[in-house]
Scaffold this active site. Structure first.
Site, short mmCIF file in Angstrom:
data_model
loop_
_atom_site.label_atom_id
_atom_site.label_comp_id
_atom_site.label_asym_id
_atom_site.label_seq_id
_atom_site.Cartn_x
_atom_site.Cartn_y
_atom_site.Cartn_z
N SER A 1 19.18 14.34 -48.57
CA SER A 1 19.11 15.02 -46.98
C SER A 1 17.88 15.49 -46.08
O SER A 1 17.83 14.90 -45.32
CB SER A 1 20.17 17.08 -47.36
OG SER A 1 19.78 17.52 -47.69
N HIS B 1 16.95 22.43 -41.98
CA HIS B 1 17.04 20.45 -41.87
C HIS B 1 15.50 20.59 -41.30
O HIS B 1 15.51 20.30 -40.46
CB HIS B 1 17.64 19.72 -41.97
CG HIS B 1 18.12 19.68 -43.61
ND1 HIS B 1 18.75 20.59 -43.89
CD2 HIS B 1 18.44 19.22 -44.83
CE1 HIS B 1 19.74 20.74 -44.91
NE2 HIS B 1 19.48 19.61 -46.00
#
Length: 271
Positions: free
Chosen positions: A40, A245
């Protein structure tokens, strides 16, 4: 004896044609066959503007591989990184994008092997001691099991693309440790930063064993972690998958320079 004007004109035409051929050959040589592998942190989860065709892989137009390919001369670009990928699923599901003609490969992998999502969930929802125990468990895995998994994956990448420059990118520390910041306590934050350091150390060593290029992103993200006041990372988000993230700015100002600086002088920027 002075050459005639017609002779000079003909000589000029030949020189121009030769120069054009040399320029064309140079431009062709500079074009890069680029494959972006990984999890990711490479697909761009958290950066928004996802390709609908990528499904749960969450490949973002703002992810650093897309940005690099747009800014450089590429003969081909294959973006196969996928949210949730481990070293095993990169090996089984992404390496088909590689070829003997591939000249550049980028990859982030290893965080999910060590249980990144579960570690974060444990530290957000449970006590400090439980968080520290889970981090210690993850670090034990990183030191004991992950090196072999990385060696296996990197060997497969090299076998498929023997001439490629392979850039292994790391993971940033999540937090700047400050006296006041809403959310987790500093003991938890320090433990999580320590886990990032352990993981990056394992990745750097594995990249060195494989003869790959290691690119540490902690320096690019320094001063832009959570609690810095100028964050390039998402905190807890809805949907939850984007939590912890890099944001679009994190990809553009953090990961992209890290890749660009490690991709090699032969990979010339497009003019």
């Amino acid at each position: 004896m002075r050459p005639s004007r017609s002779c000079l004109a003909a000589l000029g035409a030949v020189t121009l044609a030769a120069t054009s051929l040399l320029w064309s050959g140079s431009a062709s040589a500079a074009a890069t066959d680029y494959v972006a592998l990984g999890d990711s942190y490479s697909s761009g989860t958290g950066a928004g503007n996802y390709d609908p065709g990528s499904g749960s892989c969450n490949r973002s137009a703002n992810a650093y591989p897309k940005l690099w390919a747009a800014a450089h001369s590429t003969a081909s670009f294959k973006f196969v990184a996928c949210s949730g990928a481990t070293t095993a699923t990169v090996a089984s599901g992404q390496l088909g994008a590689l070829a003997s003609s591939t000249t550049l490969v980028s990859i982030t992998a290893g965080g999910n092997d060590a249980g990144f999502a579960d570690v974060m969930e444990t530290c957000v929802l449970h006590s400090t001691s439980t968080c520290q125990s889970r981090v210690a468990e993850a670090e034990s895995y990183m030191r004991g099991t992950l090196p072999g998994r990385l060696d296996s994956l990197y060997a497969k990448i090299r076998a498929k693309s023997p001439s490629a420059r392979v850039v292994v990118l790391g993971y940033p520390r999540l937090y700047k440790i400050v006296s006041v910041c809403v959310g987790l306590g500093n003991t938890k934050r320090t433990a999580l930063n320590g886990a990032a350091d352990t993981l990056d150390g394992v990745l750097a060593q594995a990249a060195g064993r494989a003869g790959f290029t290691w690119s540490d992103v902690r320096d690019e993200f320094a001063g832009h972690e959570l609690c810095s006041g100028d964050d390039w990372l998402n905190a807890v988000t809805i949907p939850i998958d984007s939590s912890y993230h890099p944001t679009a700015l994190g990809h553009r100002s953090g990961y992209l320079p890290a890749l660009t600086g490690s991709a090699g002088l032969a990979l010339q920027k497009q003019t």
